[in-house]
Design an enzyme around this catalytic site. Structure first.
Site, mmCIF file in Angstrom:
data_model
loop_
_atom_site.group_PDB
_atom_site.id
_atom_site.type_symbol
_atom_site.label_atom_id
_atom_site.label_comp_id
_atom_site.label_asym_id
_atom_site.label_seq_id
_atom_site.Cartn_x
_atom_site.Cartn_y
_atom_site.Cartn_z
ATOM 1 N N ARG A 53 -49.244 -69.644 -43.387
ATOM 2 C CA ARG A 53 -50.618 -70.092 -43.074
ATOM 3 C C ARG A 53 -50.728 -71.596 -43.295
ATOM 4 N NH1 ARG A 53 -54.272 -69.689 -46.813
ATOM 5 N NH2 ARG A 53 -53.723 -67.584 -47.462
ATOM 6 N N TYR A 105 -68.878 -75.956 -22.320
ATOM 7 C CA TYR A 105 -68.354 -74.597 -22.330
ATOM 8 C C TYR A 105 -69.363 -73.682 -23.039
ATOM 9 C CZ TYR A 105 -65.303 -70.701 -23.498
ATOM 10 O OH TYR A 105 -64.764 -69.454 -23.641
ATOM 11 N N ASP A 177 -63.703 -82.816 -26.433
ATOM 12 C CA ASP A 177 -63.049 -81.617 -25.900
ATOM 13 C C ASP A 177 -62.357 -82.038 -24.607
ATOM 14 O OD1 ASP A 177 -62.382 -79.270 -24.562
ATOM 15 O OD2 ASP A 177 -64.125 -78.172 -25.300
ATOM 16 N N LYS A 202 -55.861 -72.953 -21.926
ATOM 17 C CA LYS A 202 -56.027 -73.407 -20.552
ATOM 18 C C LYS A 202 -54.763 -74.161 -20.112
ATOM 19 C CE LYS A 202 -59.894 -71.474 -21.476
ATOM 20 N NZ LYS A 202 -61.076 -72.189 -21.925
HETATM 21 C C1 LIG Z 1 -62.041 -72.073 -22.995
HETATM 22 C C2 LIG Z 1 -62.672 -73.292 -23.540
HETATM 23 C C3 LIG Z 1 -62.976 -73.405 -24.904
HETATM 24 C C4 LIG Z 1 -62.742 -72.281 -25.895
HETATM 25 O O1 LIG Z 1 -61.393 -72.021 -26.063
HETATM 26 P P1 LIG Z 1 -60.759 -70.550 -26.400
HETATM 27 O O2 LIG Z 1 -59.319 -70.826 -26.400
HETATM 28 O O3 LIG Z 1 -61.227 -69.628 -25.317
HETATM 29 O O4 LIG Z 1 -61.303 -70.168 -27.742
HETATM 30 C C5 LIG Z 1 -63.530 -74.598 -25.341
HETATM 31 N N1 LIG Z 1 -63.783 -75.620 -24.487
HETATM 32 C C6 LIG Z 1 -63.512 -75.531 -23.163
HETATM 33 C C7 LIG Z 1 -63.806 -76.686 -22.275
HETATM 34 C C8 LIG Z 1 -62.955 -74.366 -22.649
HETATM 35 O O5 LIG Z 1 -62.701 -74.292 -21.335
#
Ligand SMILES: *Cc1c(COP(=O)(O)O)cnc(C)c1O
Length: 387
Positions: A53, A105, A177, A202
């Site tokens: 961890r 998101y 992000d 993604k």
């Molecule tokens: C999918 C996504 C998230 C969240 O990520 P997860 O891996 O699904 O927890 C956050 N920000 C954006 C822009 C996303 O497309």
């Protein structure tokens, strides 16, 4: 001569950064360490790792590679994008104020609005395409500005450099992000951001088989806080997920080039189509922030949002008629996806806010994959002609 990976181009670093050939075996590819614990020579005396961890050698290689690709010093891998986001927010204390964009998101908005607020964090959501809105939202307790650029799903941009400069003058941290652009097309640290996060689910993993997240920073004090929280809260990436994501990073450059060239072709095709009202893609000159896109991004990616003519029935027909595109949530994988934000990814955004943002029944979002371009265009053409 020492192997100074920072001098190499992106594709070289994506393949080599973070890993020296395994000293005991010479393994060319990083081993997958599935161990939870590590032998100690004497109580408290260990060789870099004590418990997975807190740290795992497979995760370390992945973390160092992603930090390198973002031009950051430190990287941390989490079990999801949401785990990465919530760990950043847990650096704050009750009574702190966060300024965030009005379009983001849906899961991030839900976490801010339904979870973090209950822990005493205050939020102002405002249109951060305009720096003035950021300036006017600053309070004495503002600790963080949260940028998602381009936004999901309306692909609005925020000026990372202007906002992070202004944030610094006011002792406010800037977090970005960067999921939609990936480190290949945008590096917010070089534009002044303090923290960058990705949903690695993604583009970073890119094969739709891992849920993951990452946070990178070049600040030693922020790195200490994130590392402490990662270990204390425990939402870290598993060794196997780290291994898969790291394996995927090696092809990030070629994948992003392919996403972008298909994305451009699809955006132009849709813009000319009689059943399409309007296309949103930062690479098109018709995008209201095309100039900013050219300035702060190195490319435009594979995400496209468009407004179909007609009503919900036409949109449903289109979504049911595609054959190469798949009707599914998520994005950034090698396969092309199509979805309806109002019903699917952004259902957690209150309907009033959706209306304000233009997330209506005619809005369709594409994640353009890396299949043969003519197949994608032909598929959209046949689906549009049936709706
Ligand atoms: C999918 C996504 C998230 C969240 O990520 P997860 O891996 O699904 O927890 C956050 N920000 C954006 C822009 C996303 O497309």
């Amino acid at each position: 001569m020492a192997w100074s990976k920072d001098e190499y181009g992106f594709a070289t670093r994506a393949i080599h950064a973070g890993y020296e050939f395994d000293a005991s075996t010479g393994a060319v590819m990083p081993p997958l360490y599935l161990t939870t614990t590590f032998a100690q020579k004497s109580p408290g005396v260990f060789q870099g790792y004590d418990y997975s961890r807190a740290g795992n050698p497979t995760r370390t290689v992945y973390e160092q590679c992603i930090a390198n690709l973002e031009g950051a010093k430190y990287g941390y891998a989490f079990s999801s994008g949401m785990a990465a986001i919530s760990t950043i927010i847990q650096m704050l204390k009750s009574g702190d104020h966060v300024i965030a964009g009005d379009d983001m998101y849906g899961g991030t908005f839900r976490y801010f609005d339904k979870v973090a607020k209950n822990h005493g964090i205050e939020f102002t959501f405002t249109d951060l395409t305009n720096v003035e809105n950021f300036k006017n939202s600053i309070q004495s307790n503002t600790a963080l500005v949260w940028l998602e650029t381009p936004t999901n799903p309306t692909l609005k941009l925020s000026d990372i450099q202007s906002i992070s400069n202004l944030a610094k003058e006011n002792n406010i941290l800037t977090a970005v992000d960067n999921t939609f652009m990936s480190p290949y097309f945008q590096n917010p640290i070089s534009l002044g951001a303090d923290l960058v996060m990705h949903s690695a689910t993604k583009y970073i993993n890119g094969h739709s088989d891992v849920i993951g997240g990452v946070v990178v920073t070049s600040s030693e004090s922020l790195a200490e806080k994130i590392s402490f929280l990662a270990k204390s809260v425990g939402a870290v990436a598993s060794p196997f997920d780290s291994y898969l994501a790291m394996r995927s990073l090696k092809t990030l450059a070629v994948r992003m080039e392919a996403h972008q060239s298909n994305g451009f072709a699809v955006a132009k095709f849709l813009q000319e189509h009689s059943k399409v009202d309007k296309v949103l893609y930062p690479g098109l000159e018709s995008h209201p922030q095309h100039e900013l896109a050219k300035k702060q991004m190195k490319g435009f990616g594979g995400m496209i949002t468009f407004y179909l003519k007609g009503d919900l029935n036409n949109a449903k027909k289109l979504l049911e008629s595609v054959q190469v595109f798949t009707l599914a949530e998520s994005l950034g994988g090698v396969e092309s996806l199509i979805e309806h934000p109002a019903i699917m990814t952004h259902a957690s955004v209150p309907s009033e806010r959706r209306k304000e943002l233009g997330i209506n029944d005619q809005l369709v979002r594409l994640s353009v994959g890396i299949e043969t371009q003519s197949d994608l265009l032909r598929d959209l053409d046949q689906a549009l002609s049936s709706c």
